[in-house]
Design an enzyme around this catalytic site. Structure first.
Site, PDB file in Angstrom:
ATOM      1  N   CYS A   1       3.987  42.832  23.408  1.00 30.21           N
ATOM      2  CA  CYS A   1       5.278  43.130  23.570  1.00 30.21           C
ATOM      3  C   CYS A   1       5.519  44.667  24.300  1.00 30.21           C
ATOM      4  CB  CYS A   1       5.964  42.828  22.908  1.00 30.21           C
ATOM      5  SG  CYS A   1       5.758  44.016  21.171  1.00 30.21           S
TER       6      CYS A   1
ATOM      7  N   LYS B   1      15.722  39.666   7.998  1.00 27.44           N
ATOM      8  CA  LYS B   1      14.655  38.970   8.321  1.00 27.44           C
ATOM      9  C   LYS B   1      13.501  39.130   8.699  1.00 27.44           C
ATOM     10  CE  LYS B   1      14.070  41.134  12.908  1.00 27.44           C
ATOM     11  NZ  LYS B   1      12.784  41.154  13.433  1.00 27.44           N
ATOM     12  N   ASN B   2      12.797  40.067   8.575  1.00 24.69           N
ATOM     13  CA  ASN B   2      11.486  40.452   8.460  1.00 24.69           C
ATOM     14  C   ASN B   2      10.907  39.574   6.610  1.00 24.69           C
ATOM     15  OD1 ASN B   2      11.141  41.049  11.146  1.00 24.69           O
ATOM     16  ND2 ASN B   2      11.018  42.834  10.482  1.00 24.69           N
TER      17      ASN B   2
ATOM     18  N   ARG C   1      18.777  39.661  17.705  1.00 30.27           N
ATOM     19  CA  ARG C   1      17.132  39.245  17.448  1.00 30.27           C
ATOM     20  C   ARG C   1      17.279  39.558  16.109  1.00 30.27           C
ATOM     21  NH1 ARG C   1      12.000  39.653  20.775  1.00 30.27           N
ATOM     22  NH2 ARG C   1      11.388  38.550  18.370  1.00 30.27           N
TER      23      ARG C   1
ATOM     24  N   ASP D   1      10.154  51.337  11.879  1.00 30.95           N
ATOM     25  CA  ASP D   1      12.160  49.815  12.325  1.00 30.95           C
ATOM     26  C   ASP D   1      12.791  50.689  11.551  1.00 30.95           C
ATOM     27  OD1 ASP D   1      10.006  48.002  12.807  1.00 30.95           O
ATOM     28  OD2 ASP D   1      10.438  46.468  11.758  1.00 30.95           O
TER      29      ASP D   1
ATOM     30  N   ARG E   1      -0.243  44.704  20.163  1.00 31.27           N
ATOM     31  CA  ARG E   1       0.144  44.138  18.988  1.00 31.27           C
ATOM     32  C   ARG E   1      -1.354  43.026  18.206  1.00 31.27           C
ATOM     33  NH1 ARG E   1       6.076  43.850  17.327  1.00 31.27           N
ATOM     34  NH2 ARG E   1       5.717  43.385  15.767  1.00 31.27           N
TER      35      ARG E   1
HETATM   36  C1  EPZ Z   1       5.872  43.600  11.153  1.00 35.16           C
HETATM   37  O1  EPZ Z   1       5.181  43.098  11.977  1.00 35.16           O
HETATM   38  C2  EPZ Z   1       7.710  43.281  11.576  1.00 35.16           C
HETATM   39  N1  EPZ Z   1       7.678  42.202  12.341  1.00 35.16           N
HETATM   40  C3  EPZ Z   1       7.599  44.437  12.528  1.00 35.16           C
HETATM   41  O2  EPZ Z   1       9.473  44.654  12.515  1.00 35.16           O
HETATM   42  C4  EPZ Z   1       7.117  46.014  12.494  1.00 35.16           C
HETATM   43  O3  EPZ Z   1       7.393  47.552  12.977  1.00 35.16           O
HETATM   44  C5  EPZ Z   1       6.162  46.274  11.740  1.00 35.16           C
HETATM   45  O4  EPZ Z   1       5.806  44.843  10.928  1.00 35.16           O
HETATM   46  C6  EPZ Z   1       5.518  47.292  10.869  1.00 35.16           C
HETATM   47  O5  EPZ Z   1       5.925  47.238   9.771  1.00 35.16           O
HETATM   48  C7  EPZ Z   1       7.529  41.560  10.684  1.00 35.16           C
HETATM   49  O6  EPZ Z   1       7.943  41.176   9.941  1.00 35.16           O
HETATM   50  C8  EPZ Z   1       7.850  39.964  11.728  1.00 35.16           C
HETATM   51  P1  EPZ Z   1       1.569  45.199  11.461  1.00 35.16           P
HETATM   52  P2  EPZ Z   1       3.915  42.887  12.431  1.00 35.16           P
HETATM   53  O7  EPZ Z   1       0.895  43.755  11.464  1.00 35.16           O
HETATM   54  O8  EPZ Z   1       3.299  42.265  11.076  1.00 35.16           O
HETATM   55  C9  EPZ Z   1      -2.208  46.098  14.379  1.00 35.16           C
HETATM   56  C10 EPZ Z   1      11.564  44.613  13.815  1.00 35.16           C
HETATM   57  O9  EPZ Z   1      11.821  45.529  14.255  1.00 35.16           O
HETATM   58  N2  EPZ Z   1      -2.496  45.601  14.482  1.00 35.16           N
HETATM   59  O10 EPZ Z   1       1.947  45.428  10.146  1.00 35.16           O
HETATM   60  O11 EPZ Z   1       3.905  42.306  13.378  1.00 35.16           O
HETATM   61  C11 EPZ Z   1      -0.555  46.029  14.796  1.00 35.16           C
HETATM   62  O12 EPZ Z   1      -0.392  46.660  16.943  1.00 35.16           O
HETATM   63  C12 EPZ Z   1      10.264  44.574  13.662  1.00 35.16           C
HETATM   64  O13 EPZ Z   1      11.491  44.252  13.027  1.00 35.16           O
HETATM   65  C13 EPZ Z   1      -3.362  45.210  14.792  1.00 35.16           C
HETATM   66  O14 EPZ Z   1      -4.452  46.343  15.520  1.00 35.16           O
HETATM   67  O15 EPZ Z   1       2.835  44.535  12.608  1.00 35.16           O
HETATM   68  C14 EPZ Z   1       1.124  47.435  14.606  1.00 35.16           C
HETATM   69  O16 EPZ Z   1      -0.390  48.787  15.885  1.00 35.16           O
HETATM   70  C15 EPZ Z   1       8.984  44.992  15.152  1.00 35.16           C
HETATM   71  N3  EPZ Z   1      -4.066  43.493  14.452  1.00 35.16           N
HETATM   72  C16 EPZ Z   1      -0.081  47.649  13.546  1.00 35.16           C
HETATM   73  O17 EPZ Z   1      -1.271  46.991  13.291  1.00 35.16           O
HETATM   74  C17 EPZ Z   1      -3.875  43.081  13.743  1.00 35.16           C
HETATM   75  O18 EPZ Z   1      -4.439  41.808  13.936  1.00 35.16           O
HETATM   76  C18 EPZ Z   1       1.122  47.353  12.111  1.00 35.16           C
HETATM   77  O19 EPZ Z   1       0.927  45.723  12.899  1.00 35.16           O
HETATM   78  C19 EPZ Z   1      -2.404  43.135  13.092  1.00 35.16           C
HETATM   79  C20 EPZ Z   1      -1.791  44.522  13.416  1.00 35.16           C
END
Ligand code: EPZ
Length: 430
Positions: free
Chosen positions: A125, A22-23, A407, A315, A130
């Site tokens: 969320c 998915k991701n 999802r 995850d 996030r």
């Molecule tokens: C991806 O989310 C995945 N989603 C998530 O999977 C996964 O948990 C996550 O990566 C971490 O591995 C998809 O790929 C669609 P991040 P993403 O940006 O890209 C902070 C699932 O269950 N952050 O690596 O949104 C953020 O809040 C989902 O399938 C900022 O502060 O994750 C988090 O604490 C849930 N500012 C951390 O960084 C930003 O601009 C990592 O988030 C971006 C992120």
């Protein structure tokens, strides 16, 4: 709303096919916006999140067609063709974006190709605030002018984006993907430092290369993109879903079962496999994937900390906790990626688990048996952890809010019941 009913205590035995990730699929679909030719994605999973993004892309003018069949009950042959020949709108509306945060992935490709984009800012969320500040700062460094107006991000780069050196202060999967996509159409060289190394980022990079982009450092923390070439049609096979894979590994281990995961790649979940090995789970390669089993003694408690790849994935944290809830001894589970990813804890407690939270860590003291209960969760991975707990527990468990599972898990009940689980979906009102 549908529910899932499980009568627990049966070891899983048999074969489970693993679908496309998915991701990986979500950013790959967004990458279709980078070219006026057709991008074909093979091994596309059939999931609510995929439909949500397909609906959003359709509102931007992307033509989408689904083709192909499922050999052996899997979906390896299924292909999604996306053609962004004519982008008819550069606005991603709130109603679609609010359903799924990954919608922000259209921002980089849209502004890179069209010189402008208006994308609803995703809200908070269940698992944390996030923010998307890294996505926005990175686009500014590539020369886009960014404004926040009425809940929307408005990005403009009328003369096109220009390559830059972007150093991420911490690792973000989504920001790496968004900026890598945008950089393929920017003039000149972009270097992304402290980039995410998740396999899904590598999969996207390989697809962009197949589309004509020049990217080096794939699978490392420094990605160099030579931008500006016109991208073209490509056909790309999506890599297997390592989180679906890890989830079935943990379900098998939790029930004391023995399952072959067809299409599964152990290297994608190495950190989890190493820790599970310490806890007493066995792995053996097969021609079609690998086998996981836990047929002997009870599991032993282990300590786990989530980290960016190649560390233990956030995850899989909830699923691991469900497994450790009935291991022998104590385990410490520490979440470092999201600030609020322990919603499964109160529900697991209702099933008899002994878990105490201390900030970002959970102390899990194993109990001999979980017991069935009515439970629900507010996100995908927390929900599936309750399914795992229900499979291992004595008695009957019902998991409400099944739409979370839809999802990210294709045919979950079917795959589990084929391995002997007593699990069924109760339709609304049942
Ligand atoms: C991806 O989310 C995945 N989603 C998530 O999977 C996964 O948990 C996550 O990566 C971490 O591995 C998809 O790929 C669609 P991040 P993403 O940006 O890209 C902070 C699932 O269950 N952050 O690596 O949104 C953020 O809040 C989902 O399938 C900022 O502060 O994750 C988090 O604490 C849930 N500012 C951390 O960084 C930003 O601009 C990592 O988030 C971006 C992120």
């Amino acid at each position: 709303m549908d529910k899932i009913r499980i009568r627990g205590g049966r070891p899983l035995k048999g074969t489970i096919p693993i679908g496309g990730a998915k991701n990986a699929a979500l950013p790959l679909m967004a990458a279709s916006l980078l070219t006026d030719e057709t991008l074909t994605l093979v091994n596309i999973p059939h999931l609510a999140d995929i439909s949500t993004l397909a609906n959003l892309l359709a509102t931007l003018g992307v033509e989408i067609a689904l083709d192909g069949h499922a050999p052996n009950g899997g979906h390896a042959g299924r292909a999604l063709a996306l053609s962004a020949k004519n982008i008819t709108s550069t606005t991603a509306a709130y109603d679609l974006v609010r359903k799924m945060r990954a919608s922000i992935l259209v921002l980089g490709p849209l502004v890179a190709r069209e010189g402008q984009a208006r994308v609803s800012l995703p809200g908070g969320c269940a698992i944390g605030a996030r923010p998307v500040d890294l996505h926005l700062k990175g686009l500014e460094q590539l020369g886009a002018k960014i404004e926040l107006k009425e809940g929307y991000v408005e990005a403009a780069a009328p003369g096109g984006l220009v390559g830059a050196r972007i150093v991420f202060p911490f690792i973000s999967v989504g920001a790496t993907e968004n900026l890598m996509m945008a950089a393929t159409l920017a003039k000149g060289r972009t270097v992304l430092v402290n980039a995410a190394r998740e396999p899904e980022v590598g999969d996207l990079a390989r697809c962009l290369v197949a589309m004509g982009a020049t990217i080096t450092g794939i699978d490392t923390d420094t990605l160099t993109i030579e931008g500006g070439a016109k991208l073209h049609a490509a056909r790309h096979t999506i890599l297997p879903d390592r989180i679906e894979l890890g989830t079935y590994v943990m379900a098998t281990a939790a029930t004391g079962g023995d399952v072959e995961l067809v299409g599964g790649r152990l290297d994608l979940i190495q950190a989890a496999a190493d820790i599970l090995g310490q806890a007493g789970v066995s792995f053996a390669p097969t021609e079609r994937g690998f086998r996981v089993s836990r047929t002997n003694a009870a599991l032993t408690g282990v300590d786990v900390m989530t980290e960016p790849y190649p560390g233990f994935p956030t995850d899989l944290q909830a699923q691991m906790m469900a497994l450790l809830a009935s291991a022998e001894g104590a385990s410490m589970v520490t979440e470092t990626i999201f600030e609020n990813r322990f919603m499964h804890v109160p529900e697991l407690r209702r099933m008899g688990a002994n878990i105490n939270l201390h900030g970002g860590s959970a102390m899990v003291r194993g109990v001999p048996n979980l017991t069935g209960a009515q439970v629900m969760a507010t996100d995908l991975r927390a929900s599936v952890s309750l399914v795992i707990a229900g499979l291992a527990a004595r008695g009957e468990t019902t998991v409400a809010r099944v739409y979370h599972l839809d999802r990210g898990y294709e045919r979950l009940e079917e795959k589990l019941s084929a391995c002997g689980a007593d699990i069924e979906r109760l339709k609304e009102g049942a």
